[in-house]
Enzyme design. Structure first.
Site, PDB file in Angstrom:
ATOM      1  N   ARG A  13       0.808  -1.231   0.000  1.00  0.00           N
ATOM      2  CA  ARG A  13       0.000   0.000   0.000  1.00  0.00           C
ATOM      3  C   ARG A  13       0.838   1.276   0.000  1.00  0.00           C
ATOM      4  O   ARG A  13       0.298   2.367  -0.163  1.00  0.00           O
ATOM      5  CB  ARG A  13      -0.956  -0.018   1.194  1.00  0.00           C
ATOM      6  CG  ARG A  13      -2.145  -0.955   0.989  1.00  0.00           C
ATOM      7  CD  ARG A  13      -2.849  -1.251   2.294  1.00  0.00           C
ATOM      8  NE  ARG A  13      -3.361  -0.050   2.922  1.00  0.00           N
ATOM      9  CZ  ARG A  13      -3.693   0.051   4.208  1.00  0.00           C
ATOM     10  NH1 ARG A  13      -3.544  -1.008   5.000  1.00  0.00           N
ATOM     11  NH2 ARG A  13      -4.143   1.168   4.707  1.00  0.00           N
ATOM     12  N   ALA A 424      33.688  51.596  -7.063  1.00  0.00           N
ATOM     13  CA  ALA A 424      32.583  50.799  -7.612  1.00  0.00           C
ATOM     14  C   ALA A 424      32.930  50.337  -9.018  1.00  0.00           C
ATOM     15  O   ALA A 424      33.576  51.053  -9.780  1.00  0.00           O
ATOM     16  CB  ALA A 424      31.309  51.631  -7.622  1.00  0.00           C
TER      17      ALA A 424
END
Ligand code: UD1
Ligand code: CA
Length: 458
Positions: A13, A424
């Protein structure tokens, strides 16, 4: 004591290729739970009866057979002719001078306490059965008593109308004196509705031999609940998780919703820990005093220092987070991450195999891999350590007090010196000297007299 664990059934099952007893509950196989509980009783012999699923079950057992724990035997039951026939397969391995405890590999949540009580009830010379009163006993073996005395067990399919109304059921878990057990097993027949050798038939034999039959009861019905389907597996998973949540609550952990917590391993918490809903903890996770874990975090084999806050939607695996640190929301800490005290890791930041020392920050959108980052470093948004050239991996070193401008790429191996600043957009391919500004961005220019293109008329 001898312990025999029955695990040969096929578990049709479950609708799965995986043998039933190997399905996980809280991240550990059903059989693993039963073996771990059995081991707390320090058995002299421990034997797992397997059948369906080929070598998968003995292979799993072999993995548990390590070091001081190398005491599990396996025995093949083929074909499977019933629970009595299953126990017969273990007979050559059972020590006559100690009682035998029979457990089921698909009944994962029996507590050591209940088993201990059953073992004590059996002593050395009695047959003891773990029984429970069940509102719906359908399908289970019924305990037949005359007065207070248990006289036999009858299976649903063999029971009379009257016997089927009995609500005291056989959990299947029992303890028997081994010499007697061997004799009773040898005398079993399969003359019953299912044509099986029923272990339960030893009860009537014990009565006939004048061996006392006693019972013990678990503290809750779920302790003897078996798994035959995914529905039952899910029910027991929730039951087990609720038990874990309640234990945490008892210890003072604030679990925002005990129904929405999943612990698949060991979760160790200090005082005043708060866990919001939907979190999953796997392996060994330690949350020190005052840690807060926001909603929907996954923590795997992690250690979180005192006062740290893990905001919602973080994934943390094989990582250490220092005290007072703030992680997330939406941060990913991969294996080998070690963060010092008061480190801030913000949204969409991924860290792998890196040490980040105290008070450093990477607050947005960065990848830090194979890096050693000092204290008080600021890693700007969009920064990436380029640690991999497609073949090899290299380390990036960022020394104390460095400031990494946004959108920088650090092409490893490379070092940013103490107190250095990267402008940056820098692509750093050579070391940046300490204390200076390094920038690789082309100079900004403005084109005078430039005009936008105009649409060409046709
Ligand atoms: C058995 C008991 C029943 C009890 C019930 C509790 C018998 C005859 N009946 O029912 O009284 O109420 O458990 O769940 O014992 N197994 C094997 N080999 C086999 C058959 C079973 O290893 O040949 C194992 C299964 O994998 C399982 C356990 O034994 O772990 C119980 O088997 P199952 O078929 O579920 O139990 P029943 O026989 O229906
Ligand atoms: Ca069953």
């Amino acid at each position: 004591m001898n312990v025999v664990i029955l695990a040969a059934g096929m578990g049709k099952r479950m609708q799965s290729a995986l043998p039933k007893v190997l399905h996980p509950l809280a991240g550990k196989s059903l059989l693993g739970h039963v073996i771990d509980t059995a081991r707390t009783l320090s058995p002299r012999k421990l034997c797992v009866i397997y059948g369906h699923g080929g070598a998968a079950v003995p292979e799993m057992v072999a993995q548990l057979n390590t070091g001081a724990h190398a005491n599990i035997d396996t025995a093949l039951q083929e074909p499977q002719l019933g629970t009595g026939h299953a126990v017969m397969q273990a007979v050559p391995q059972l020590d006559d001078d100690a009682p035998t405890l029979v457990l089921y590999g698909d009944v994962p949540l029996t507590t050591a306490n209940s088993l201990q009580r059953l073992v004590e009830a059996a002593g050395t010379d009695k047959l003891a059965i773990l029984t429970v009163e069940q509102a719906n006993p359908f399908g289970l073996g019924r305990i037949i008593r005359e007065g207070k005395q248990i006289v036999r067990i009858v299976e649903e399919k063999d029971a009379s109308e009257a016997e089927r109304t009995i609500r005291e059921i056989n959990s299947g878990i029992m303890v028997a004196p081994t010499r007697h057990l061997k004799k009773w097993l040898a005398a079993l027949s399969n003359n019953n509705a299912q044509g099986e050798y029923y272990l339960t038939d030893i009860v009537a034999q014990a009565v006939a031999d004048g061996v006392p039959v006693v019972s013990a009861q678990p503290s809750a019905e779920w302790e003897v609940a078996g798994v035959n389907s995914k529905v039952q597996l899910a029910e027991l998973e929730r039951r087990h998780q609720l038990n874990i949540a309640n234990a945490l609550l008892e210890k003072g952990v604030t679990v925002m919703d005990p129904a929405r917590l999943d612990v698949r391993g060991e979760l160790v918490c200090g005082r005043d820990v708060v866990i919001d809903v939907g979190c999953v903890f796997e392996g060994k996770v330690e949350l020190a005093d005052g840690v807060r874990v926001g909603a929907h975090c996954v923590l795997v084999d992690a250690r979180i220092g005192a006062g740290a806050s893990i905001k919602p939607f973080c994934h943390i695996e094989q990582a250490v987070v220092g005290a007072q640190s703030q992680i997330g929301p939406y941060a990913r800490l991969r294996p080998g991450t070690e963060l010092g005290q008061d480190v801030h890791i913000g949204n969409f930041v991924e860290i792998k195999n890196s040490q980040v020392a105290a008070h450093s920050k990477a607050n947005h959108l960065a990848y830090v891999g194979d890096a050693t980052v000092g204290s008080r470093v600021n890693i700007g948004a969009g920064t990436i350590t380029c640690n991999y050239d497609g073949v090899n991996k290299f380390r990036t070193v960022i020394e104390d007090d460095a400031f990494i401008g946004s959108d920088s790429q650090l092409v490893a191996p490379v070092t940013v010196g103490k107190g250095a600043t990267l402008g940056a957009g820098t692509t750093l391919s050579k070391d940046a000297p300490a204390g200076k500004l390094t920038i690789s961005r082309p100079r900004q220019v403005t084109i005078e007299n430039w005009t936008r293109p105009v649409k060409i008329k046709k």
